[in-house]
Design an enzyme around this catalytic site. Structure first.
Site, PDB file in Angstrom:
ATOM      1  N   LYS A 149     -70.108  39.524  -2.190  1.00  0.00           N
ATOM      2  CA  LYS A 149     -68.957  39.896  -3.007  1.00  0.00           C
ATOM      3  C   LYS A 149     -69.472  40.583  -4.263  1.00  0.00           C
ATOM      4  CE  LYS A 149     -65.396  38.272  -0.764  1.00  0.00           C
ATOM      5  NZ  LYS A 149     -64.281  39.125  -0.356  1.00  0.00           N
ATOM      6  N   ASP A 206     -59.662  46.722   4.069  1.00  0.00           N
ATOM      7  CA  ASP A 206     -59.176  45.336   4.128  1.00  0.00           C
ATOM      8  C   ASP A 206     -57.809  45.258   3.437  1.00  0.00           C
ATOM      9  OD1 ASP A 206     -58.598  42.676   3.954  1.00  0.00           O
ATOM     10  OD2 ASP A 206     -60.338  42.087   2.788  1.00  0.00           O
ATOM     11  N   ASP A 248     -68.413  43.515  -0.115  1.00  0.00           N
ATOM     12  CA  ASP A 248     -66.967  43.627  -0.273  1.00  0.00           C
ATOM     13  C   ASP A 248     -66.687  43.797  -1.763  1.00  0.00           C
ATOM     14  OD1 ASP A 248     -64.241  43.521  -0.162  1.00  0.00           O
ATOM     15  OD2 ASP A 248     -64.110  41.550   0.811  1.00  0.00           O
TER      16      ASP A 248
HETATM   17  C1  MUC Z   1     -61.864  39.284   1.629  1.00  0.00           C
HETATM   18  O1  MUC Z   1     -61.548  40.064   0.764  1.00  0.00           O
HETATM   19  O2  MUC Z   1     -62.352  39.745   2.618  1.00  0.00           O
HETATM   20  C2  MUC Z   1     -63.142  36.963   3.157  1.00  0.00           C
HETATM   21  C3  MUC Z   1     -64.349  36.363   3.052  1.00  0.00           C
HETATM   22  C4  MUC Z   1     -64.506  35.977   1.724  1.00  0.00           C
HETATM   23  O3  MUC Z   1     -65.459  35.418   1.214  1.00  0.00           O
HETATM   24  O4  MUC Z   1     -63.412  36.350   1.036  1.00  0.00           O
HETATM   25  C5  MUC Z   1     -62.453  36.815   1.918  1.00  0.00           C
HETATM   26  C6  MUC Z   1     -61.540  37.836   1.436  1.00  0.00           C
HETATM   27 MG    MG Z   2     -62.223  41.830   1.893  1.00  0.00          MG
END
Ligand code: MUC
Ligand code: MG
Length: 385
Positions: free
Chosen positions: A168, A248, A197
Site C-alpha cells: 500500500k 479497482d 496499490d
Molecule cells: C484495496 O484497495 O484493494 C485490498 C487489500 C488490502 O489490503 O486493502 C484492500 C483494498
Molecule cells: Mg485497491
C-alpha cells in the site's frame, strides 16, 4: 413459496493483527455487517457487507449498509418468494438505487439459503458453475514500516502462505514510496511478485513519474494510481504502459466496467463482489473484462470469513483469473468469526465445498464482537489518513 421469517443485520468490530496503513485510512479494526436471514422452513442464510475505513473508501459505511438493509431491503424481501434469488434481487434493485455493499450482503445470504436448499455450493448457481477448486491468494504488506513488511513477507514465503505481495503506497512522497517498494523487491527476489496499490492518491503527473520508476525496480502491477472516476487519466497511463495498470475503485458495477473497458482504461480489473453490487454483478464485470482482453484479479474489501467465502464462490466460476486473488481478509483479523476457519495452504485458499457459501459464523463470536454489546471492550478505531 418460501417466505422470509427473520432478518438480522449486526455490525461486528474485530481488531486487526497490526495497523493496516492505507493511503486514506489506518485500520486498527474491521467493521463487518453480518446479515442473517431465516426462511419459512427454518433454513439460515448468511451474508456480509464490509467496507474499509468508514466512509473514506466508498459512499457506503457499516452504519449505512445496516440501515439500507433494515429499512429498505428487508421490507421488499418480505413481499416475495425468496427462493428465486434473481427475481428477489431484481425487486430489490427497483426499490433501492446504488447501495452495492448492502445488496451484496443480501444476495450472498439469499444464495447461501438457495444453495443449502438445493444441497449445492453457491458457485454452482453462478455462471456455468465452478471451474477451479482453489484460488491463489496475495497478502498486503501495509504495516507502514519497510523492515517490518520485509520480515512479514519472508515469514509468509517460508510458511508457503503467500508469494504475491501487494504494497500500500500513495501516502508519502513518490520517491519515498518507490524507495520502500525497491527495498522490498530487492529483499524478496524473483520468487515473489510485488505489486502496489496507490488507492487513487497520485495525480496523473505523479503516476507517470512513479510508474516509470516502479518499472525499473521490478514492480509487476500498479493498482488504481489515480482517481477511479478519471478514466481519461487511467487510459493515458495504460497506453503509456510502463507497468500494467489495474483498475479497482473505478469499478462500480457492470455499466462502469463497460465504460472503463471501452476507454482502454486498464490492463487488469480488480473484481470485488461488494463494489460490483453482488456476486452476479461481479461475474458480469469479469465477463466484460474477459471479452475486452482485460486481465482479471479477485479483489477484497478485507471482508471476514463470510464475505471472503462468498467472494471465493463467485471467483470459483470465473472462466479467467490470470492475476489470482487477494482473499486474505480473515487473516488480517485477530479473531475468526467462523465455526470452521477457511483453509489456506500452498499459497492458495481452498474454495469451500459445503452447501451455500460453505461457511457458518460462530454465534458466540458474533455476540462477543457485535458493536451494540462490545463498544467498551472493542472500540472502533478507523483513523483518518
Ligand atoms: C484495496 O484497495 O484493494 C485490498 C487489500 C488490502 O489490503 O486493502 C484492500 C483494498
Ligand atoms: Mg485497491
Amino acid at each position: 413459496m418460501t417466505r422470509l421469517a427473520l432478518a438480522e443485520a449486526l455490525i461486528v468490530d474485530v481488531p486487526t493483527i497490526r495497523p493496516h496503513v492505507l493511503a486514506m485510512a489506518t485500520m486498527q479494526s474491521q467493521a463487518m455487517v453480518i446479515l442473517r436471514l431465516v426462511d419459512s422452513d427454518g433454513i439460515e442464510g448468511f451474508g456480509e457487507g464490509t467496507t474499509i475505513g468508514g466512509l473514506s473508501y466508498v459512499e457506503e459505511s457499516p452504519e449505512s449498509i445496516k440501515s439500507a438493509i433494515d429499512t429498505y431491503i428487508v421490507p421488499v424481501l418480505q413481499q416475495l418468494d425468496i427462493s428465486s434469488v434473481g427475481a428477489a434481487m431484481m425487486a430489490v434493485g427497483k426499490a433501492v438505487r446504488g447501495n452495492h455493499f448492502a445488496k451484496c450482503a443480501v444476495e450472498t445470504a439469499l444464495l447461501d439459503l438457495a444453495g443449502k436448499r438445493l444441497g449445492v455450493p453457491a458457485a454452482q448457481l453462478i455462471g456455468a458453475g465452478p471451474v477451479r477448486t482453489s484460488l491463489p491468494v496475495a497478502w498486503t504488506l501495509a504495516s507502514g514500516e519497510t523492515e517490518r513488511d520485509i520480515a512479514e513477507a519472508q515469514e509468509m514465503l517460508e510458511r508457503r502462505r503467500h508469494r504475491i505481495f501487494k504494497l500500500k503506497i500513495g501516502k508519502r512522497d513518490v520517491a519515498d514510496d518507490v524507495a520502500h517498494v525497491a527495498a522490498i523487491c530487492a529483499a524478496l527476489g524473483p520468487d515473489a511478485s510485488v505489486r502496489v496499490d496507490v488507492n487513487q492518491n497520485w495525480s496523473e503527473a505523479e503516476a507517470l513519474r512513479g510508474m516509470a520508476m516502479l518499472r525499473d525496480i521490478g514492480c509487476d502491477l500498479v493498482e488504481q494510481p489515480v482517481a477511479g472516476d478519471d478514466l481519461g487519466a487511467m487510459a493515458r497511463l495504460t497506453l503509456q504502459g510502463s507497468v500494467p495498470l489495474m483498475a479497482d475503485e473505478a469499478l462500480r458495477g457492470p455499466r462502469v466496467a463497460m465504460r472503463a473497458a471501452a476507454a482502454n482504461a486498464a490492463h487488469v480489473f480488480a473484481i470485488k463482489i461488494a463494489q460490483s453490487g453482488g456476486l452476479h454483478a461481479a461475474y458480469d464485470v469479469a465477463s466484460i473484462a474477459h471479452a475486452a482482453g482485460i486481465g482479471i484479479y479477485g479483489g477484497t474489501m478485507l471482508e471476514g470469513g463470510i464475505g471472503t467465502a462468498a467472494s471465493a464462490q463467485a471467483f470459483a466460476s470465473l472462466p479467467a483469473l490470470e492475476w489470482g486473488t487477494e482473499l486474505f481478509g480473515p487473516l488480517i483479523q485477530r479473531d475468526d468469526i467462523l465455526t470452521e476457519p477457511l483453509h489456506y495452504a500452498d499459497f492458495a485458499l481452498a474454495i469451500p465445498t459445503g452447501p451455500g457459501i460453505g461457511v457458518t459464523p460462530d454465534p458466540d463470536k458474533l455476540q462477543f464482537y457485535r458493536r451494540d454489546r462490545s463498544r467498551s471492550s472493542h472500540p472502533v478505531s478507523q483513523t483518518g489518513a
